[in-house]
Motif scaffolding. Sequence first.
Motif, mmCIF file in Angstrom:
data_model
loop_
_atom_site.group_PDB
_atom_site.id
_atom_site.type_symbol
_atom_site.label_atom_id
_atom_site.label_comp_id
_atom_site.label_asym_id
_atom_site.label_seq_id
_atom_site.Cartn_x
_atom_site.Cartn_y
_atom_site.Cartn_z
ATOM 1 N N TRP A 1 -13.380 7.304 4.085
ATOM 2 C CA TRP A 1 -12.715 7.214 2.792
ATOM 3 C C TRP A 1 -12.025 8.528 2.455
ATOM 4 O O TRP A 1 -12.307 9.570 3.036
ATOM 5 C CB TRP A 1 -13.664 6.803 1.667
ATOM 6 C CG TRP A 1 -14.815 7.721 1.404
ATOM 7 C CD1 TRP A 1 -14.773 8.910 0.737
ATOM 8 C CD2 TRP A 1 -16.185 7.512 1.768
ATOM 9 N NE1 TRP A 1 -16.025 9.468 0.665
ATOM 10 C CE2 TRP A 1 -16.919 8.624 1.284
ATOM 11 C CE3 TRP A 1 -16.872 6.509 2.439
ATOM 12 C CZ2 TRP A 1 -18.286 8.756 1.483
ATOM 13 C CZ3 TRP A 1 -18.228 6.631 2.620
ATOM 14 C CH2 TRP A 1 -18.926 7.745 2.147
ATOM 15 N N LEU B 1 -9.766 -2.600 4.813
ATOM 16 C CA LEU B 1 -9.171 -1.462 4.120
ATOM 17 C C LEU B 1 -9.056 -1.785 2.642
ATOM 18 O O LEU B 1 -8.544 -2.840 2.270
ATOM 19 C CB LEU B 1 -7.778 -1.165 4.699
ATOM 20 C CG LEU B 1 -6.969 -0.040 4.051
ATOM 21 C CD1 LEU B 1 -7.644 1.309 4.257
ATOM 22 C CD2 LEU B 1 -5.553 -0.009 4.626
ATOM 23 N N MET C 1 0.837 -1.198 0.000
ATOM 24 C CA MET C 1 0.000 0.000 0.000
ATOM 25 C C MET C 1 0.875 1.253 0.000
ATOM 26 O O MET C 1 0.622 2.211 -0.743
ATOM 27 C CB MET C 1 -0.902 -0.008 1.238
ATOM 28 C CG MET C 1 -1.722 1.251 1.436
ATOM 29 S SD MET C 1 -2.579 1.210 3.021
ATOM 30 C CE MET C 1 -3.362 2.813 3.004
ATOM 31 N N THR D 1 -8.172 9.965 0.088
ATOM 32 C CA THR D 1 -7.019 9.650 -0.760
ATOM 33 C C THR D 1 -5.743 9.744 0.075
ATOM 34 O O THR D 1 -5.726 10.393 1.119
ATOM 35 C CB THR D 1 -6.908 10.615 -1.960
ATOM 36 O OG1 THR D 1 -6.698 11.939 -1.477
ATOM 37 C CG2 THR D 1 -8.160 10.559 -2.821
ATOM 38 N N TYR D 2 -4.694 9.072 -0.415
ATOM 39 C CA TYR D 2 -3.419 9.164 0.289
ATOM 40 C C TYR D 2 -2.280 9.235 -0.718
ATOM 41 O O TYR D 2 -2.406 8.837 -1.875
ATOM 42 C CB TYR D 2 -3.237 7.969 1.237
ATOM 43 C CG TYR D 2 -2.893 6.663 0.571
ATOM 44 C CD1 TYR D 2 -1.561 6.259 0.431
ATOM 45 C CD2 TYR D 2 -3.894 5.822 0.070
ATOM 46 C CE1 TYR D 2 -1.244 5.052 -0.189
ATOM 47 C CE2 TYR D 2 -3.585 4.625 -0.542
ATOM 48 C CZ TYR D 2 -2.258 4.238 -0.672
ATOM 49 O OH TYR D 2 -1.941 3.048 -1.300
ATOM 50 N N PRO E 1 -12.708 8.445 -4.130
ATOM 51 C CA PRO E 1 -12.694 7.443 -3.059
ATOM 52 C C PRO E 1 -14.074 6.998 -2.612
ATOM 53 O O PRO E 1 -14.240 5.874 -2.138
ATOM 54 C CB PRO E 1 -11.955 8.159 -1.920
ATOM 55 C CG PRO E 1 -12.082 9.616 -2.232
ATOM 56 C CD PRO E 1 -12.094 9.714 -3.714
ATOM 57 N N MET F 1 -2.831 10.957 4.600
ATOM 58 C CA MET F 1 -4.151 10.400 4.297
ATOM 59 C C MET F 1 -5.185 11.508 4.468
ATOM 60 O O MET F 1 -5.455 11.949 5.592
ATOM 61 C CB MET F 1 -4.463 9.210 5.204
ATOM 62 C CG MET F 1 -3.435 8.092 5.118
ATOM 63 S SD MET F 1 -3.946 6.554 5.958
ATOM 64 C CE MET F 1 -5.012 5.822 4.695
ATOM 65 N N THR G 1 -3.650 7.842 -4.317
ATOM 66 C CA THR G 1 -4.483 6.652 -4.387
ATOM 67 C C THR G 1 -5.680 6.792 -3.449
ATOM 68 O O THR G 1 -5.571 7.337 -2.353
ATOM 69 C CB THR G 1 -3.659 5.406 -3.976
ATOM 70 O OG1 THR G 1 -2.517 5.323 -4.833
ATOM 71 C CG2 THR G 1 -4.464 4.139 -4.108
ATOM 72 N N SER G 2 -6.825 6.302 -3.901
ATOM 73 C CA SER G 2 -8.026 6.328 -3.070
ATOM 74 C C SER G 2 -7.997 5.187 -2.055
ATOM 75 O O SER G 2 -7.449 4.123 -2.321
ATOM 76 C CB SER G 2 -9.274 6.194 -3.947
ATOM 77 O OG SER G 2 -9.387 7.286 -4.834
ATOM 78 N N PHE G 3 -8.621 5.433 -0.905
ATOM 79 C CA PHE G 3 -8.744 4.370 0.089
ATOM 80 C C PHE G 3 -10.108 4.447 0.762
ATOM 81 O O PHE G 3 -10.762 5.491 0.788
ATOM 82 C CB PHE G 3 -7.633 4.468 1.144
ATOM 83 C CG PHE G 3 -7.832 5.584 2.145
ATOM 84 C CD1 PHE G 3 -8.509 5.357 3.344
ATOM 85 C CD2 PHE G 3 -7.353 6.862 1.890
ATOM 86 C CE1 PHE G 3 -8.701 6.386 4.260
ATOM 87 C CE2 PHE G 3 -7.545 7.892 2.798
ATOM 88 C CZ PHE G 3 -8.229 7.655 3.993
ATOM 89 N N PHE H 1 -12.100 2.632 4.410
ATOM 90 C CA PHE H 1 -11.846 1.838 5.616
ATOM 91 C C PHE H 1 -13.105 1.742 6.469
ATOM 92 O O PHE H 1 -13.879 2.702 6.585
ATOM 93 C CB PHE H 1 -10.724 2.485 6.447
ATOM 94 C CG PHE H 1 -10.433 1.774 7.739
ATOM 95 C CD1 PHE H 1 -9.622 0.648 7.756
ATOM 96 C CD2 PHE H 1 -10.979 2.227 8.930
ATOM 97 C CE1 PHE H 1 -9.358 -0.021 8.957
ATOM 98 C CE2 PHE H 1 -10.724 1.563 10.126
ATOM 99 C CZ PHE H 1 -9.907 0.441 10.138
ATOM 100 N N ILE I 1 -8.009 -0.135 -1.346
ATOM 101 C CA ILE I 1 -7.361 0.955 -2.070
ATOM 102 C C ILE I 1 -7.597 0.766 -3.562
ATOM 103 O O ILE I 1 -7.833 -0.347 -4.033
ATOM 104 C CB ILE I 1 -5.850 1.021 -1.787
ATOM 105 C CG1 ILE I 1 -5.138 -0.243 -2.310
ATOM 106 C CG2 ILE I 1 -5.577 1.222 -0.308
ATOM 107 C CD1 ILE I 1 -3.617 -0.138 -2.270
#
Length: 282
Positions: free
Chosen positions: A63, A37, A14, A65-66, A45, A75, A23-25, A27, A39
């Motif tokens: 949710w 979790l 990750m 992005t990171y 996201p 994040m 990148t979208s995440f 959780f 991604i």
Amino acid sequence: MCADRVTGDEIRAMVREGTKRRTSFGFCLDDTKDALLMIQPGNKPEALRAPLKKAGGKTPMLWGTYVVKGDQMEMICEQTSARILLQLKRFLKNNRPKVNVLFLDDGGNILDSLKPEVASETTPRSADSSDIDAPEIDPKAVLPLKQQMKRLQPRIALAPGPLELKLNRALAKSVTLINAGRLQEAEVLILVSERAIAALGKDREDEETTLKRGQRATDTRSLGAQVKRVQSLQADVARAPGPARDRLTRAIHKAAKLLKQRDLDGARDAMDKIEKALTSLV
């Protein structure tokens, strides 16, 4: 790209993904309270909400992005709550990523960090009592609020991440209110912040003591305002016709005596009656 469920063993992957692109995440926790979790590349996201639910995820969900920059992963949480943010922090901490993680809101403000000392170094300076600039307002009215803010500033550091952010925002808003001449609103906001700190149980004074001290400060400012009011009325009474002037002068003396006794409610009632009587003479 389909969303991938990330287990603790895949945290390093990750992190690598975050070094390549934002990148979208998403959780949340599932029925068994296990962390879930996901991604995926891209900047939407919220699209992870459906796959999270399909995988057994339950609300509340988080949710955003990171991206990874050097030894730090940022994040940005677009949808979150304090409770689920704490769960994400615990999940990442337990899986020991080799980077610090900063949790930010969508305005770029730091909500929390795996390493709090890094967050404090990175956080921009918050507004404080030194930013008060109200030259048109009586300094004697502003000084007690300044003193309260100075006393409050170091105590805010006792609060956990999300609460510390809220209290710093409240402090900044208090400065804005004072500069705008809205002292009563600022006073209420400062007192609420003091109560929040006292309620943590880590402060040297309890909530009841904070309330009493705040009330004393309020009464002192209110007393000053009422003294000015009685002085103004005294000048108006001096211009009243003979018989009425004598009667109203006695009423003014009574109001002043009540103020001396700190009976603010009684003094206000007396002055209200004096104002009404003066109005009827016009």
